[in-house]
Write an enzyme that holds these catalytic residues in place. Structure first.
Site, short mmCIF file in Angstrom:
data_model
loop_
_atom_site.label_atom_id
_atom_site.label_comp_id
_atom_site.label_asym_id
_atom_site.label_seq_id
_atom_site.Cartn_x
_atom_site.Cartn_y
_atom_site.Cartn_z
N ARG A 108 0.84 -1.19 0.00
CA ARG A 108 0.00 0.00 0.00
C ARG A 108 0.89 1.25 0.00
O ARG A 108 1.96 1.27 0.64
CB ARG A 108 -0.84 -0.04 1.27
CG ARG A 108 -1.82 1.10 1.43
CD ARG A 108 -2.95 1.01 0.47
NE ARG A 108 -4.09 1.79 0.92
CZ ARG A 108 -5.09 2.11 0.12
NH1 ARG A 108 -5.11 1.73 -1.15
NH2 ARG A 108 -6.11 2.80 0.57
N THR A 385 -9.60 0.03 -9.84
CA THR A 385 -8.65 -0.85 -9.17
C THR A 385 -8.72 -2.08 -10.04
O THR A 385 -9.62 -2.19 -10.88
CB THR A 385 -9.18 -1.16 -7.75
OG1 THR A 385 -9.27 0.08 -7.06
CG2 THR A 385 -8.31 -2.12 -6.98
N THR A 403 -4.10 -0.84 -7.22
CA THR A 403 -4.92 0.30 -7.63
C THR A 403 -4.12 1.58 -7.75
O THR A 403 -3.04 1.72 -7.18
CB THR A 403 -6.04 0.53 -6.58
OG1 THR A 403 -6.95 1.51 -7.07
CG2 THR A 403 -5.49 1.00 -5.25
N ASP A 427 -7.71 8.27 0.42
CA ASP A 427 -8.29 7.22 1.27
C ASP A 427 -8.08 7.46 2.76
O ASP A 427 -8.59 6.71 3.58
CB ASP A 427 -7.72 5.84 0.89
CG ASP A 427 -8.47 5.21 -0.27
OD1 ASP A 427 -9.45 5.81 -0.74
OD2 ASP A 427 -8.08 4.11 -0.72
N SER A 456 -7.42 0.78 3.34
CA SER A 456 -7.94 0.29 2.05
C SER A 456 -9.12 -0.64 2.28
O SER A 456 -9.31 -1.17 3.38
CB SER A 456 -6.82 -0.47 1.34
OG SER A 456 -7.32 -1.13 0.20
N SER A 457 -9.88 -0.88 1.21
CA SER A 457 -10.93 -1.90 1.25
C SER A 457 -10.56 -3.11 0.41
O SER A 457 -11.37 -4.03 0.26
CB SER A 457 -12.23 -1.32 0.69
OG SER A 457 -12.66 -0.26 1.48
N GLY A 477 -13.47 -1.74 -6.76
CA GLY A 477 -14.77 -1.12 -6.44
C GLY A 477 -14.82 -0.35 -5.15
O GLY A 477 -15.90 -0.20 -4.57
N GLY A 478 -13.67 0.15 -4.66
CA GLY A 478 -13.69 0.93 -3.42
C GLY A 478 -14.32 0.11 -2.31
O GLY A 478 -14.01 -1.07 -2.15
O1 DON Z 1 -7.85 0.94 -1.46
C1 DON Z 1 -9.03 1.16 -1.62
O2 DON Z 1 -9.89 0.66 -0.96
C2 DON Z 1 -9.46 2.07 -2.75
N1 DON Z 1 -8.43 3.03 -3.05
C3 DON Z 1 -9.80 1.26 -3.94
C4 DON Z 1 -10.35 2.10 -5.04
C5 DON Z 1 -11.09 1.29 -6.00
O3 DON Z 1 -11.28 0.12 -5.85
C6 DON Z 1 -11.61 2.00 -7.15
N2 DON Z 1 -12.14 1.02 -8.07
N3 DON Z 1 -12.80 0.50 -8.69
#
Ligand code: DON
Length: 571
Positions: A108, A385, A403, A427, A456-457, A477-478
């Site tokens: 990360r 991502t 990502t 984030d 992060s997720s 997908g965040g």
């Molecule tokens: O690390 C995370 O949780 C976010 N930065 C991920 C962002 C993300 O998945 C965007 N995508 N589709």
């Protein structure tokens, strides 16, 4: 000769190809494409067929799953530039079959040394989106190259150069752009106008866009990859690339220093382990919330006989949403980078804790998120991502999610480097102590501190059966990542779907606040019943992109997610 062990008959194959074409053209309305294809020996599934083939070529040259994952990761940095990256970060979860050992590599991004908790606030004490969305200040110290380097050095078999070379060739010689990428690049028109180096790399010399069928070459990225190929991670974190990155970022108001780059470390983490109906679930600990949240929600769900319920039914969706609400509430309350904050992970992932959380799950009527906890509200996240899964012939497995945060990250390409930088500082909780109903979170565990990793997720996950990999999964997908992974797992374990159907099944998301169930459009019919149970709903086109592998009787069955594009390779 490569023998593909597919279980499809000729007739169904033609139908499948037709469905695939339909799904590419109308990705939002597809139903399951039926039985999963499988490979006898090994498989790689990612968003991009070229990158998946790169991974499989490495396996055929004698590499293991880690080698294949590293090569796939580098290839995606060339062919899937919205999310594949050198300038971002992520998580690699590895399962080594012989030793029965699971390892997590946390690569990360980190906050630069000059970062401060209030660096994204304006004079009025509000988050200034001009600073925090895109541009030079929101760039975290990139982790990807160090993460891939550590993976290869510690757990790979092949020479590093062999792993970087395919990506280098793709950058140098170019690759053929397809309609998905062409459309995605056209969608960046105003960002390319704002960031000329971004435009220089991804528009043609005459300023027009690449059309499907045309070849995109990336000579500056090839130069960066050459330095990485020859010098390992030092080719990125020191010398020419580091200097170009720092000079350009600092000249434009950013704060990353040469020292930040030289000091970046990828961390080897002990993965979290939970159980679910006799399976073992292995996930990433912080700095990702992914593993904690997935295991916690599975613990809550274990008390319900999901298998006896209908998958597409309002009562099932309601139960999932209730569980997700609780999971996301505890995520916001407790989780942050454990190198900086104390988090009782054993407790959060334990069965007794899930038993107490279950008291907040009402199977009849929606629980109010505000009643559950008034103090914290989450904010939306970006849309790019990428996740890929690898299983090799020895049964080693890799789940990797990485990502740039948003699609194309900060949109910053430091002059002459050819690769996009992330906007991952986004984030962090950006306004200390300020949590509001519009979506800001101001809780302490995830505030900015120099050297800290933003929460992060991402949730690369490996499910074991009898101590052997059974399901390898993950998603972009965040915050929806956690819920996408949760649903792929229950689709397989509770609803007995094959992996393709499990990936295709429409998904839902609830993240505690805002207090709404977001559902893929194919679930629209369930909205009235869910409303009668007190839920608010909203429809989305797609959620996530979960490229998964299931191992059944030794066969590596692939779940290719066509929500973005998707491609499997194997032998
Ligand atoms: O690390 C995370 O949780 C976010 N930065 C991920 C962002 C993300 O998945 C965007 N995508 N589709």
């Amino acid at each position: 000769m490569v023998k593909r062990n597919t279980k499809r008959t000729k007739g169904t194959k033609a139908l499948w190809i037709l469905c695939l074409l339909c799904s590419l053209l109308f990705p939002y309305v597809t139903e399951s494409k039926g039985q999963a294809a499988g490979y006898t020996n090994a498989a790689v599934v990612s968003v991009d067929p070229i990158a998946s083939s790169v991974g499989v070529d490495i396996l055929k040259k004698g590499g293991n799953a880690v080698d294949a994952a590293v090569a796939t990761g580098f290839a995606l940095a060339v062919t899937w530039p919205g999310a594949g990256n050198l300038g971002g970060g992520g998580f690699m979860l590895i399962y080594l079959a012989k030793k029965g050992e699971a390892i997590g590599i946390d690569y990360r991004e980190k906050a630069p040394e000059k970062a401060t908790p209030k660096m994204f606030l304006n004079d009025k004490g509000e988050v200034d989106s001009k600073k925090s969305d895109v541009g030079y200040l929101v760039v975290g110290v990139p982790g990807t190259v160090k993460g891939l380097w550590e993976a290869s050095r510690r757990y790979g078999k092949l020479d590093w150069k062999m792993l970087v070379e395919p990506a280098l060739k793709l950058a140098q010689n170019g690759f053929v752009v397809d309609e998905v990428l062409a459309r995605s690049l056209r969608g960046q028109a105003s960002e390319m106008d704002a960031f000329p180096e971004f435009a220089k790399v991804f528009r043609k010399v005459d300023g027009t866009y690449y059309q499907a069928g045309e070849t995109l070459q990336q000579p500056e990225l090839a130069r960066t990859l050459t330095l990485i190929l020859n010098n390992g991670a030092n080719g990125f974190y020191q010398g020419e690339v580091a200097k170009k990155l720092v000079d350009d970022v600092q000249a434009n108001g950013g704060i990353i220093t040469l020292k930040d780059l030289a000091n970046y470390d990828a961390k080897i983490r002990m993965p979290l382990r939970g159980t679910y109906r006799g399976y073992e679930v292995v996930g990433m600990p912080p700095s990702s919330s992914g593993g904690t949240a997935v295991i916690q929600m599975l613990n809550i769900l274990e008390a319900y006989n999901l298998g006896a319920m209908k998958r597409r039914d309002a009562s099932t969706i309601h139960l999932l949403a209730e569980t997700m609400r609780v999971g996301f509430y505890t995520r916001a309350k407790y989780l942050g980078d454990t190198d900086f904050v104390k988090v009782d992970l054993a407790k959060l992932t334990s069965k007794p804790f899930a038993n107490t959380l279950r008291a907040n799950v009402n199977t009849e009527h929606a629980t109010s998120s505000l009643t559950l906890g008034k103090d914290i509200i989450t904010r939306g996240e970006g849309s790019s991502t990428t996740h890929f899964s690898v299983v090799d012939a020895e049964g080693n497995a890799v789940a990797n999610t990485y990502t740039l945060e948003d699609s194309y990250g900060s949109r910053v390409i430091a002059k002459g480097t050819g690769f996009l930088l992330n906007n991952e500082m986004h984030d962090f909780n950006m306004n200390p102590g300020v949590t509001d109903i519009r979506g800001l979170v101001g809780t302490a565990p995830n505030l900015i501190q120099p050297g800290k990793r933003m929460l992060s997720s991402m949730a690369p996950t490996i499910v074991l059966k009898d101590k052997k990999p059974f399901l390898v999964t993950g998603s972009p997908g965040g915050r929806t990542i956690i819920n996408t992974v949760l649903q792929v797992i229950i689709n397989v374990i509770d609803f007995k779907m094959d992996v393709q159907a499990a990936v295709d099944e429409p998904r839902i998301h609830h993240q505690w606040l805002p207090d709404v169930i977001s559902m893929e459009r194919r679930l629209e019919d369930l909205a009235p019943s869910l409303k009668m149970m007190g839920n608010q709903t909203r429809l989305v086109s797609t959620q996530g992109d979960s490229h998964s592998i299931l191992i059944k009787d030794g066969e590596k069955q692939v779940g290719v997610d066509h929500r973005e594009r998707g491609g499997a390779a194997g032998y």
